[in-house]
Write a protein that holds these residues in place. Structure first.
Motif, PDB file in Angstrom:
ATOM      1  N   PHE A 154      -3.665   3.261 -11.308  1.00 11.99           N
ATOM      2  CA  PHE A 154      -4.361   2.076 -10.808  1.00 11.99           C
ATOM      3  C   PHE A 154      -4.403   0.959 -11.853  1.00 11.99           C
ATOM      4  N   ASP A 155      -4.612   1.312 -13.112  1.00  9.10           N
ATOM      5  CA  ASP A 155      -4.702   0.293 -14.162  1.00  9.10           C
ATOM      6  C   ASP A 155      -3.397  -0.460 -14.380  1.00  9.10           C
ATOM      7  N   HIS A 189      -5.067  -6.341  -8.217  1.00  6.19           N
ATOM      8  CA  HIS A 189      -5.312  -5.368  -7.156  1.00  6.19           C
ATOM      9  C   HIS A 189      -5.542  -6.006  -5.793  1.00  6.19           C
ATOM     10  N   HIS A 190      -5.481  -7.331  -5.746  1.00  9.34           N
ATOM     11  CA  HIS A 190      -5.734  -8.016  -4.476  1.00  9.34           C
ATOM     12  C   HIS A 190      -5.031  -9.362  -4.443  1.00  9.34           C
ATOM     13  N   CYS A 191      -4.296  -9.598  -3.370  1.00  4.31           N
ATOM     14  CA  CYS A 191      -3.703 -10.912  -3.109  1.00  4.31           C
ATOM     15  C   CYS A 191      -4.052 -11.310  -1.682  1.00  4.31           C
ATOM     16  N   HIS A 192      -4.383 -12.579  -1.530  1.00  2.00           N
ATOM     17  CA  HIS A 192      -4.700 -13.129  -0.218  1.00  2.00           C
ATOM     18  C   HIS A 192      -3.901 -14.419  -0.100  1.00  2.00           C
ATOM     19  N   MET A 193      -3.051 -14.491   0.938  1.00  2.00           N
ATOM     20  CA  MET A 193      -2.157 -15.635   1.087  1.00  2.00           C
ATOM     21  C   MET A 193      -2.206 -16.146   2.511  1.00  2.00           C
ATOM     22  N   VAL A 194      -1.983 -17.462   2.655  1.00  3.18           N
ATOM     23  CA  VAL A 194      -2.032 -18.099   3.967  1.00  3.18           C
ATOM     24  C   VAL A 194      -0.782 -18.963   4.138  1.00  3.18           C
ATOM     25  N   SER A 195      -0.177 -18.882   5.316  1.00  2.00           N
ATOM     26  CA  SER A 195       1.033 -19.637   5.624  1.00  2.00           C
ATOM     27  C   SER A 195       0.912 -20.318   6.979  1.00  2.00           C
ATOM     28  N   ILE A 196       1.371 -21.555   7.055  1.00  2.00           N
ATOM     29  CA  ILE A 196       1.692 -22.146   8.352  1.00  2.00           C
ATOM     30  C   ILE A 196       3.175 -21.818   8.522  1.00  2.00           C
ATOM     31  N   PRO A 198      -8.602   2.252  -5.986  1.00  2.00           N
ATOM     32  CA  PRO A 198      -8.457   3.587  -6.588  1.00  2.00           C
ATOM     33  C   PRO A 198      -9.159   4.635  -5.738  1.00  2.00           C
ATOM     34  N   LEU A 199      -8.573   5.806  -5.676  1.00  3.60           N
ATOM     35  CA  LEU A 199      -9.222   6.951  -5.037  1.00  3.60           C
ATOM     36  C   LEU A 199      -9.605   7.913  -6.157  1.00  3.60           C
ATOM     37  N   ASP A 200      -8.900   9.015  -6.285  1.00  5.92           N
ATOM     38  CA  ASP A 200      -9.140   9.928  -7.398  1.00  5.92           C
ATOM     39  C   ASP A 200      -7.842  10.628  -7.763  1.00  5.92           C
ATOM     40  N   ASP A 201      -7.819  11.243  -8.942  1.00  3.73           N
ATOM     41  CA  ASP A 201      -6.652  12.003  -9.402  1.00  3.73           C
ATOM     42  C   ASP A 201      -5.355  11.201  -9.319  1.00  3.73           C
ATOM     43  N   GLY A 202      -5.398   9.916  -9.699  1.00  3.66           N
ATOM     44  CA  GLY A 202      -4.194   9.095  -9.708  1.00  3.66           C
ATOM     45  C   GLY A 202      -3.743   8.628  -8.341  1.00  3.66           C
ATOM     46  N   ARG A 203      -4.568   8.800  -7.342  1.00  2.00           N
ATOM     47  CA  ARG A 203      -4.228   8.350  -5.982  1.00  2.00           C
ATOM     48  C   ARG A 203      -4.864   6.986  -5.750  1.00  2.00           C
ATOM     49  N   CYS A 204      -4.178   6.164  -4.976  1.00  2.00           N
ATOM     50  CA  CYS A 204      -4.663   4.843  -4.608  1.00  2.00           C
ATOM     51  C   CYS A 204      -4.438   4.641  -3.115  1.00  2.00           C
ATOM     52  N   ARG A 205      -5.243   3.756  -2.558  1.00  2.00           N
ATOM     53  CA  ARG A 205      -5.065   3.395  -1.148  1.00  2.00           C
ATOM     54  C   ARG A 205      -4.663   1.923  -1.080  1.00  2.00           C
ATOM     55  N   TYR A 206      -3.525   1.693  -0.455  1.00  2.00           N
ATOM     56  CA  TYR A 206      -3.045   0.335  -0.226  1.00  2.00           C
ATOM     57  C   TYR A 206      -3.395  -0.064   1.198  1.00  2.00           C
ATOM     58  N   SER A 261       6.642   0.830  -2.981  1.00  2.00           N
ATOM     59  CA  SER A 261       7.286  -0.107  -3.901  1.00  2.00           C
ATOM     60  C   SER A 261       6.310  -0.555  -4.990  1.00  2.00           C
ATOM     61  N   ILE A 262       5.082  -0.885  -4.605  1.00  2.00           N
ATOM     62  CA  ILE A 262       4.056  -1.282  -5.579  1.00  2.00           C
ATOM     63  C   ILE A 262       3.753  -0.117  -6.516  1.00  2.00           C
ATOM     64  N   ALA A 263       3.682   1.094  -5.979  1.00  2.00           N
ATOM     65  CA  ALA A 263       3.415   2.281  -6.794  1.00  2.00           C
ATOM     66  C   ALA A 263       4.542   2.524  -7.796  1.00  2.00           C
ATOM     67  N   ARG A 264       5.789   2.359  -7.362  1.00  2.00           N
ATOM     68  CA  ARG A 264       6.928   2.529  -8.292  1.00  2.00           C
ATOM     69  C   ARG A 264       6.830   1.517  -9.427  1.00  2.00           C
ATOM     70  N   ALA A 265       6.488   0.280  -9.103  1.00  2.00           N
ATOM     71  CA  ALA A 265       6.359  -0.753 -10.137  1.00  2.00           C
ATOM     72  C   ALA A 265       5.232  -0.400 -11.105  1.00  2.00           C
ATOM     73  N   ALA A 266       4.137   0.144 -10.606  1.00  2.00           N
ATOM     74  CA  ALA A 266       3.021   0.535 -11.467  1.00  2.00           C
ATOM     75  C   ALA A 266       3.410   1.699 -12.373  1.00  2.00           C
ATOM     76  N   ARG A 267       4.134   2.672 -11.827  1.00  2.00           N
ATOM     77  CA  ARG A 267       4.570   3.813 -12.654  1.00  2.00           C
ATOM     78  C   ARG A 267       5.552   3.359 -13.725  1.00  2.00           C
ATOM     79  N   ALA A 268       6.438   2.423 -13.377  1.00  2.00           N
ATOM     80  CA  ALA A 268       7.389   1.881 -14.361  1.00  2.00           C
ATOM     81  C   ALA A 268       6.642   1.111 -15.458  1.00  2.00           C
ATOM     82  N   ALA A 269       5.631   0.356 -15.099  1.00  2.00           N
ATOM     83  CA  ALA A 269       4.849  -0.395 -16.084  1.00  2.00           C
ATOM     84  C   ALA A 269       4.099   0.559 -17.007  1.00  2.00           C
ATOM     85  N   ALA A 270       3.591   1.656 -16.455  1.00  2.00           N
ATOM     86  CA  ALA A 270       2.857   2.640 -17.264  1.00  2.00           C
ATOM     87  C   ALA A 270       3.786   3.352 -18.236  1.00  2.00           C
TER      88      ALA A 270
END
Length: 183
Positions: free
Chosen positions: A24-25, A87-94, A116-124, A172-181
């Motif tokens: 999560f971090d 951990h949060h993005c909010h976007m608006v489009s016309i 974050p959930l627990d034990d390295g799990r996250c909810r998107y 995809s977001i999780a893969r990017a986080a694991r690569a960053a870690a």
């Protein structure tokens, strides 16, 4: 062209969640959106996602540009970031929408959240909400379609699309986080 948004009317709205294993971090949704390769975006909804990119508006506001098929419509979204956090993005489009009957517009709100959930799990959570513009309402009236019919069709198409892309975005977001870690 009247792009005044009718926020009192909802064309579609759906939140879909998916759990992933990710540090999560090291999750950074804003960075992921800004650096998302075009082909990775396409893999997140095969056949529907056509292209993506990152730019800024004239006033310097960050923007995500997405081109995708939603049902039988080609949608060009120019998402302005209203919240751009790790951990949060909010976007608006016309958004410009090419239907089988021609072009129209609608507002699309895209909200991406990782918790974050627990034990390295996250909810998107991937939430997409659409509102008609006055132009859209005029367009469907010219087609002989009621708002209720248009909303039902959009809810069905957007719902199917969101259920496909959400788990693939999350992974995809999780893969990017694991690569960053690991870096």
């Amino acid at each position: 062209m009247n792009t005044k948004v009718r926020t009192d009317l909802v064309l579609s709205s759906l939140a879909v969640t998916h759990e992933v294993t990710a540090p999560f971090d090291h999750v950074d949704i804003a960075d992921w959106l800004k650096t998302l390769p075009d082909h990775e975006y396409q893999r997140c909804a095969p056949g529907d996602h056509k292209a993506c990119g990152y730019t800024t508006d004239d006033d310097g506001t960050p923007m995500s540009i997405n081109v995708e098929m939603i049902g039988t419509s080609l949608v060009v979204q120019q998402y302005r970031f209203e919240v751009a956090e790790r951990h949060h993005c909010h976007m608006v489009s016309i958004s410009d929408v090419l239907t089988p009957s021609g072009w129209t517009t609608q507002q699309v709100i895209w909200d991406l959240l990782m918790e974050p959930l627990d034990d390295g799990r996250c909810r998107y959570t991937n939430t997409v909400t659409s509102h008609p513009t006055e132009r859209f309402l005029e367009f469907i009236a010219q087609q002989g379609q009621t708002f209720e019919e248009a909303a039902a069709a959009r809810q069905d198409a957007s719902g199917r699309h969101n259920r496909v892309e959400t788990p693939l975005f999350a992974e995809s977001i999780a893969r990017a986080a694991r690569a960053a870690a690991a870096a």
